[in-house]
Design a protein around this motif. Structure first.
Motif, PDB file in Angstrom:
ATOM      1  N   ASN A   1      83.290  59.191  57.344  1.00  0.00           N
ATOM      2  CA  ASN A   1      83.680  60.114  58.423  1.00  0.00           C
ATOM      3  C   ASN A   1      82.812  59.895  59.662  1.00  0.00           C
ATOM      4  O   ASN A   1      83.322  59.910  60.799  1.00  0.00           O
ATOM      5  CB  ASN A   1      83.539  61.562  57.959  1.00  0.00           C
ATOM      6  CG  ASN A   1      84.629  61.975  56.993  1.00  0.00           C
ATOM      7  OD1 ASN A   1      85.589  61.234  56.778  1.00  0.00           O
ATOM      8  ND2 ASN A   1      84.489  63.147  56.398  1.00  0.00           N
ATOM      9  N   ALA A   2      81.514  59.718  59.452  1.00  0.00           N
ATOM     10  CA  ALA A   2      80.597  59.519  60.577  1.00  0.00           C
ATOM     11  C   ALA A   2      80.961  58.258  61.351  1.00  0.00           C
ATOM     12  O   ALA A   2      80.943  58.252  62.592  1.00  0.00           O
ATOM     13  CB  ALA A   2      79.159  59.440  60.074  1.00  0.00           C
ATOM     14  N   ARG A   3      81.294  57.180  60.639  1.00  0.00           N
ATOM     15  CA  ARG A   3      81.685  55.934  61.313  1.00  0.00           C
ATOM     16  C   ARG A   3      82.987  56.124  62.086  1.00  0.00           C
ATOM     17  O   ARG A   3      83.099  55.668  63.231  1.00  0.00           O
ATOM     18  CB  ARG A   3      81.827  54.800  60.282  1.00  0.00           C
ATOM     19  CG  ARG A   3      80.512  54.118  59.922  1.00  0.00           C
ATOM     20  CD  ARG A   3      80.756  52.869  59.095  1.00  0.00           C
ATOM     21  NE  ARG A   3      81.192  53.207  57.750  1.00  0.00           N
ATOM     22  CZ  ARG A   3      80.356  53.383  56.719  1.00  0.00           C
ATOM     23  NH1 ARG A   3      79.057  53.242  56.885  1.00  0.00           N
ATOM     24  NH2 ARG A   3      80.828  53.679  55.517  1.00  0.00           N
ATOM     25  N   ASP A   4      83.950  56.798  61.463  1.00  0.00           N
ATOM     26  CA  ASP A   4      85.241  57.009  62.123  1.00  0.00           C
ATOM     27  C   ASP A   4      85.076  57.868  63.380  1.00  0.00           C
ATOM     28  O   ASP A   4      85.646  57.561  64.435  1.00  0.00           O
ATOM     29  CB  ASP A   4      86.227  57.681  61.167  1.00  0.00           C
ATOM     30  CG  ASP A   4      86.690  56.743  60.064  1.00  0.00           C
ATOM     31  OD1 ASP A   4      86.515  55.525  60.215  1.00  0.00           O
ATOM     32  OD2 ASP A   4      87.212  57.249  59.048  1.00  0.00           O
ATOM     33  N   TRP A   5      84.325  58.960  63.278  1.00  0.00           N
ATOM     34  CA  TRP A   5      84.140  59.861  64.419  1.00  0.00           C
ATOM     35  C   TRP A   5      83.339  59.192  65.532  1.00  0.00           C
ATOM     36  O   TRP A   5      83.575  59.447  66.714  1.00  0.00           O
ATOM     37  CB  TRP A   5      83.452  61.145  63.961  1.00  0.00           C
ATOM     38  CG  TRP A   5      84.317  61.978  63.052  1.00  0.00           C
ATOM     39  CD1 TRP A   5      85.667  61.870  62.873  1.00  0.00           C
ATOM     40  CD2 TRP A   5      83.876  63.021  62.174  1.00  0.00           C
ATOM     41  NE1 TRP A   5      86.100  62.790  61.936  1.00  0.00           N
ATOM     42  CE2 TRP A   5      85.042  63.511  61.500  1.00  0.00           C
ATOM     43  CE3 TRP A   5      82.642  63.590  61.891  1.00  0.00           C
ATOM     44  CZ2 TRP A   5      84.969  64.544  60.561  1.00  0.00           C
ATOM     45  CZ3 TRP A   5      82.577  64.630  60.963  1.00  0.00           C
ATOM     46  CH2 TRP A   5      83.724  65.092  60.310  1.00  0.00           C
ATOM     47  N   THR A   6      82.384  58.348  65.145  1.00  0.00           N
ATOM     48  CA  THR A   6      81.601  57.625  66.154  1.00  0.00           C
ATOM     49  C   THR A   6      82.497  56.687  66.957  1.00  0.00           C
ATOM     50  O   THR A   6      82.440  56.641  68.191  1.00  0.00           O
ATOM     51  CB  THR A   6      80.459  56.834  65.488  1.00  0.00           C
ATOM     52  OG1 THR A   6      79.550  57.747  64.863  1.00  0.00           O
ATOM     53  CG2 THR A   6      79.709  55.997  66.520  1.00  0.00           C
TER      54      THR A   6
ATOM     55  N   TYR B   1      77.236  65.784  53.002  1.00  0.00           N
ATOM     56  CA  TYR B   1      76.157  64.790  52.944  1.00  0.00           C
ATOM     57  C   TYR B   1      75.472  64.818  51.579  1.00  0.00           C
ATOM     58  O   TYR B   1      75.130  63.769  51.021  1.00  0.00           O
ATOM     59  CB  TYR B   1      75.140  65.068  54.044  1.00  0.00           C
ATOM     60  CG  TYR B   1      73.968  64.110  54.063  1.00  0.00           C
ATOM     61  CD1 TYR B   1      74.078  62.881  54.709  1.00  0.00           C
ATOM     62  CD2 TYR B   1      72.770  64.428  53.429  1.00  0.00           C
ATOM     63  CE1 TYR B   1      73.010  61.988  54.729  1.00  0.00           C
ATOM     64  CE2 TYR B   1      71.705  63.551  53.447  1.00  0.00           C
ATOM     65  CZ  TYR B   1      71.823  62.335  54.100  1.00  0.00           C
ATOM     66  OH  TYR B   1      70.768  61.458  54.111  1.00  0.00           O
ATOM     67  N   LYS B   2      75.307  66.007  51.026  1.00  0.00           N
ATOM     68  CA  LYS B   2      74.615  66.145  49.743  1.00  0.00           C
ATOM     69  C   LYS B   2      75.479  65.718  48.559  1.00  0.00           C
ATOM     70  O   LYS B   2      74.972  65.135  47.588  1.00  0.00           O
ATOM     71  CB  LYS B   2      74.184  67.602  49.537  1.00  0.00           C
ATOM     72  CG  LYS B   2      73.054  68.075  50.429  1.00  0.00           C
ATOM     73  CD  LYS B   2      72.720  69.533  50.109  1.00  0.00           C
ATOM     74  CE  LYS B   2      71.541  70.031  50.900  1.00  0.00           C
ATOM     75  NZ  LYS B   2      71.197  71.445  50.572  1.00  0.00           N
ATOM     76  N   THR B   3      76.763  66.005  48.642  1.00  0.00           N
ATOM     77  CA  THR B   3      77.618  65.840  47.452  1.00  0.00           C
ATOM     78  C   THR B   3      78.628  64.698  47.543  1.00  0.00           C
ATOM     79  O   THR B   3      79.123  64.227  46.515  1.00  0.00           O
ATOM     80  CB  THR B   3      78.385  67.152  47.184  1.00  0.00           C
ATOM     81  OG1 THR B   3      79.228  67.454  48.309  1.00  0.00           O
ATOM     82  CG2 THR B   3      77.419  68.304  46.942  1.00  0.00           C
ATOM     83  N   GLN B   4      78.948  64.254  48.773  1.00  0.00           N
ATOM     84  CA  GLN B   4      79.931  63.179  48.948  1.00  0.00           C
ATOM     85  C   GLN B   4      79.421  62.198  49.995  1.00  0.00           C
ATOM     86  O   GLN B   4      79.995  62.054  51.064  1.00  0.00           O
ATOM     87  CB  GLN B   4      81.281  63.765  49.379  1.00  0.00           C
ATOM     88  CG  GLN B   4      81.845  64.808  48.438  1.00  0.00           C
ATOM     89  CD  GLN B   4      83.130  65.411  48.967  1.00  0.00           C
ATOM     90  OE1 GLN B   4      84.130  64.704  49.200  1.00  0.00           O
ATOM     91  NE2 GLN B   4      83.140  66.714  49.172  1.00  0.00           N
ATOM     92  N   ARG B   5      78.342  61.538  49.688  1.00  0.00           N
ATOM     93  CA  ARG B   5      77.656  60.708  50.682  1.00  0.00           C
ATOM     94  C   ARG B   5      78.549  59.585  51.211  1.00  0.00           C
ATOM     95  O   ARG B   5      78.535  59.284  52.414  1.00  0.00           O
ATOM     96  CB  ARG B   5      76.376  60.119  50.068  1.00  0.00           C
ATOM     97  CG  ARG B   5      75.562  59.271  51.016  1.00  0.00           C
ATOM     98  CD  ARG B   5      75.086  60.062  52.231  1.00  0.00           C
ATOM     99  NE  ARG B   5      74.391  59.235  53.165  1.00  0.00           N
ATOM    100  CZ  ARG B   5      73.083  58.957  53.087  1.00  0.00           C
ATOM    101  NH1 ARG B   5      72.347  59.469  52.094  1.00  0.00           N
ATOM    102  NH2 ARG B   5      72.506  58.188  53.982  1.00  0.00           N
TER     103      ARG B   5
END
Length: 212
Positions: free
Chosen positions: A176-181, A166-170
């Motif tokens: 990833n968050a969209r895919d996992w959701t 989250y800090k370095t590769q927003r």
């Protein structure tokens, strides 16, 4: 629940719940008119056949009943909580907020409260020790968790690797968050609670099962 059924609740149960306000069980007819919220809470507990109120009148049980009562008053869109099989076992459901990578995801939280509640933090996914203090209610706790969908706290992480991303590769983090959701946060696993009406009200089209 009509006034007849309400007045037939066991005196032992009603005495324990209303003791804090010094309300005698003989006053239930009057109480049912002026204490609507309490009436709904106790009717709900009675409908689930909980035995805990008969076996213990501890600080923890009084606090949990108070928390449950207040959750029926204070709520926010996209989240709902219910008791499962005891005062110490809750489930909550959250719908990922719009304009976040978690939009329309279905997230189920299993909440286990300690017999030392509220001095011991609840056992719940997405919770760190910093998120809890004894004065915090279950409503406030869920509000904090829900807020993290929009405003993660990478300096108080549950998963350090994801926090670093989250800090370095927003951009990668959001992808990833969209895919996992989409893959996991759907109505696809069983729950102890029937959330179909809640899901329908939130325009989620898979009301039969839930995600943990």
């Amino acid at each position: 629940m009509d006034s007849c059924l309400w007045s037939n609740l066991p005196g032992e149960l009603t005495d324990r719940v209303f003791r804090r306000n010094n309300i005698n069980s003989k006053d239930l007819a009057r109480c049912s008119l002026v204490c609507t919220t309490w009436r709904l809470v106790i009717a709900d507990i009675w409908g689930k056949n909980f035995s805990l109120l008969r076996t213990a009148n501890t600080r923890a049980t009084r606090r949990i009943v108070w928390d449950y009562k207040n959750f029926q008053i204070e709520t926010f869109k996209g989240c709902k909580a219910e008791l499962v099989d005891s005062l110490f076992h809750w489930e909550a459901i959250m719908i990922g907020p719009k304009d976040t990578p978690y939009a329309d995801g279905v997230f189920l939280l299993k909440i286990y409260l300690s017999h030392d509640h509220p001095f011991q933090p609840p056992e719940v996914k997405f919770l760190t020790k910093k998120s809890w203090c004894p004065s915090r209610t279950i409503f406030q706790l869920l509000l904090v968790i829900y807020a993290r969908f929009s405003n993660p706290e990478p300096d108080d992480p549950i998963d350090c690797e994801i926090a670093q991303m989250y800090k370095t590769q927003r951009i990668q983090y959001d992808e990833n968050a969209r895919d996992w959701t989409k893959k996991y946060a759907t109505a696809s696993r069983e729950s102890a609670i029937d959330w179909s009406r809640f899901l329908k009200n939130n325009k989620i089209l898979e009301p039969t099962k839930l995600v943990d």
